[in-house]
Design an enzyme around this catalytic site. Structure first.
Site, PDB file in Angstrom:
ATOM      1  N   PHE A 119     -10.409  -0.172  -0.600  1.00  0.00           N
ATOM      2  CA  PHE A 119     -10.054  -1.048   0.316  1.00  0.00           C
ATOM      3  C   PHE A 119     -10.520  -2.210  -0.044  1.00  0.00           C
ATOM      4  O   PHE A 119     -11.873  -2.762  -0.070  1.00  0.00           O
ATOM      5  CB  PHE A 119     -10.655  -0.393   1.634  1.00  0.00           C
ATOM      6  N   VAL A 120      -9.699  -3.348  -0.017  1.00  0.00           N
ATOM      7  CA  VAL A 120      -9.933  -4.799  -0.276  1.00  0.00           C
ATOM      8  C   VAL A 120      -9.967  -5.554   0.855  1.00  0.00           C
ATOM      9  O   VAL A 120      -9.119  -5.504   1.865  1.00  0.00           O
ATOM     10  CB  VAL A 120      -9.069  -5.145  -1.309  1.00  0.00           C
ATOM     11  N   LYS A 147      -1.227  -1.449  -4.549  1.00  0.00           N
ATOM     12  CA  LYS A 147      -2.060  -0.411  -4.716  1.00  0.00           C
ATOM     13  C   LYS A 147      -0.888   0.726  -4.977  1.00  0.00           C
ATOM     14  O   LYS A 147      -0.722   1.428  -4.228  1.00  0.00           O
ATOM     15  CB  LYS A 147      -2.873   0.055  -3.584  1.00  0.00           C
ATOM     16  N   ASP A 196       0.785  -1.192   0.053  1.00  0.00           N
ATOM     17  CA  ASP A 196       0.054  -0.004  -0.114  1.00  0.00           C
ATOM     18  C   ASP A 196       1.127   1.385   0.054  1.00  0.00           C
ATOM     19  O   ASP A 196       1.364   1.723  -1.117  1.00  0.00           O
ATOM     20  CB  ASP A 196      -0.713  -0.074   1.082  1.00  0.00           C
TER      21      ASP A 196
HETATM   22  P1  5GP Z   1       1.749  -0.459   3.884  1.00  0.00           P
HETATM   23  O1  5GP Z   1       2.180  -0.707   2.642  1.00  0.00           O
HETATM   24  O2  5GP Z   1       0.861   0.888   3.912  1.00  0.00           O
HETATM   25  O3  5GP Z   1       3.025  -0.326   4.872  1.00  0.00           O
HETATM   26  O4  5GP Z   1       0.966  -1.444   4.588  1.00  0.00           O
HETATM   27  C1  5GP Z   1       0.536  -2.542   4.126  1.00  0.00           C
HETATM   28  C2  5GP Z   1      -0.480  -3.181   5.194  1.00  0.00           C
HETATM   29  O5  5GP Z   1      -1.707  -2.248   5.372  1.00  0.00           O
HETATM   30  C3  5GP Z   1      -1.116  -4.457   4.669  1.00  0.00           C
HETATM   31  O6  5GP Z   1      -0.282  -5.727   5.001  1.00  0.00           O
HETATM   32  C4  5GP Z   1      -2.307  -4.525   5.063  1.00  0.00           C
HETATM   33  O7  5GP Z   1      -2.398  -5.221   6.509  1.00  0.00           O
HETATM   34  C5  5GP Z   1      -2.829  -3.115   5.177  1.00  0.00           C
HETATM   35  N1  5GP Z   1      -3.634  -2.687   3.918  1.00  0.00           N
HETATM   36  C6  5GP Z   1      -3.362  -1.462   3.169  1.00  0.00           C
HETATM   37  N2  5GP Z   1      -4.168  -1.695   2.264  1.00  0.00           N
HETATM   38  C7  5GP Z   1      -5.150  -2.641   2.657  1.00  0.00           C
HETATM   39  C8  5GP Z   1      -6.450  -3.112   2.083  1.00  0.00           C
HETATM   40  O8  5GP Z   1      -7.033  -2.642   0.965  1.00  0.00           O
HETATM   41  N3  5GP Z   1      -7.319  -3.911   2.653  1.00  0.00           N
HETATM   42  C9  5GP Z   1      -6.774  -4.452   3.697  1.00  0.00           C
HETATM   43  N4  5GP Z   1      -7.504  -5.329   4.447  1.00  0.00           N
HETATM   44  N5  5GP Z   1      -5.652  -4.175   4.444  1.00  0.00           N
HETATM   45  C10 5GP Z   1      -4.786  -3.057   3.997  1.00  0.00           C
END
Ligand code: 5GP
Ligand code: MG
Length: 176
Positions: free
Chosen positions: A149-150, A128, A100
């Site tokens: 958000f999935v 994403k 993300d």
């Molecule tokens: P980032 O890349 O922002 O550090 O964090 C990724 C984490 O955020 C993922 O491992 C997940 O736990 C959570 N996350 C990010 N986007 C989503 C989403 O669309 N759905 C869900 N269920 N979790 C998400």
């Protein structure tokens, strides 16, 4: 509040893509031992489906970490549960559910690189890119998705929906 879920990636599409990724990994690691690190909780189903298609020797590790924003834009890594055995000199495949902002994986990459594995490959089921803040790329991406958000296939909303066999978009609506 009531929640609606619309299918974004079907069970069949996930299955086919995982077979493609497994083929790619089987080619790359032919005759080599690998350590697969599954990031909890979100990647547990993806990792389980993927490793069952790997034809090489696999050692499994599990890790639970998240990134919290501090004063730095990329924040800090909070490790809730780390791996049991060192990965020094090993071929490591990190299996993530979703990339993300990229903060978590950027920190994890630094954390693992310090342990001097022989090789390090980052695999994520979902990406994403619109939300990226940290400078990080994955070596293997299952699906690139829009900024929604999935849930499902391991991913939760408030610890729910991880058991859905597909990936869906959660639409939270207020009940009038
Ligand atoms: P980032 O890349 O922002 O550090 O964090 C990724 C984490 O955020 C993922 O491992 C997940 O736990 C959570 N996350 C990010 N986007 C989503 C989403 O669309 N759905 C869900 N269920 N979790 C998400
Ligand atoms: Mg994750």
């Amino acid at each position: 509040m009531s929640e609606n879920i619309s299918v974004l990636i079907s069970e069949e599409k996930i299955k086919n893509r995982i077979s493609e990724i497994a083929m790619q990994l089987n080619e790359k690691y032919k005759g080599k031992k690998v350590t697969v690190i599954c990031t909890l909780k979100g990647a547990f189903i993806f990792a389980a489906d993927l490793v069952r298609q790997l034809e090489t020797d696999v050692r499994m590790e599990f890790l639970s970490a998240s990134s919290y924003r501090g004063t730095e834009s990329t924040g800090t890594l909070v490790m809730k549960q780390s791996i049991d055995q060192p990965i020094t000199g090993e071929n490591v495949i990190v299996v993530e559910d979703i990339l993300d902002t990229g903060r978590t994986l950027k920190h994890l990459k630094e954390y693992f690189t310090k342990q001097e594995p022989k090789s390090l490959l980052l695999v994520t089921l979902l990406d994403k890119p619109d939300r990226r803040v940290a400078d990080i790329q994955c070596d293997v991406v299952g699906f690139t998705i829009p900024d929604k958000f999935v849930v499902g296939y391991g991913l939760d909303y408030d610890q729910q929906y991880r058991n859905l066999p597909y990936i869906g978009v959660l639409d939270v609506q207020e009940v009038k």
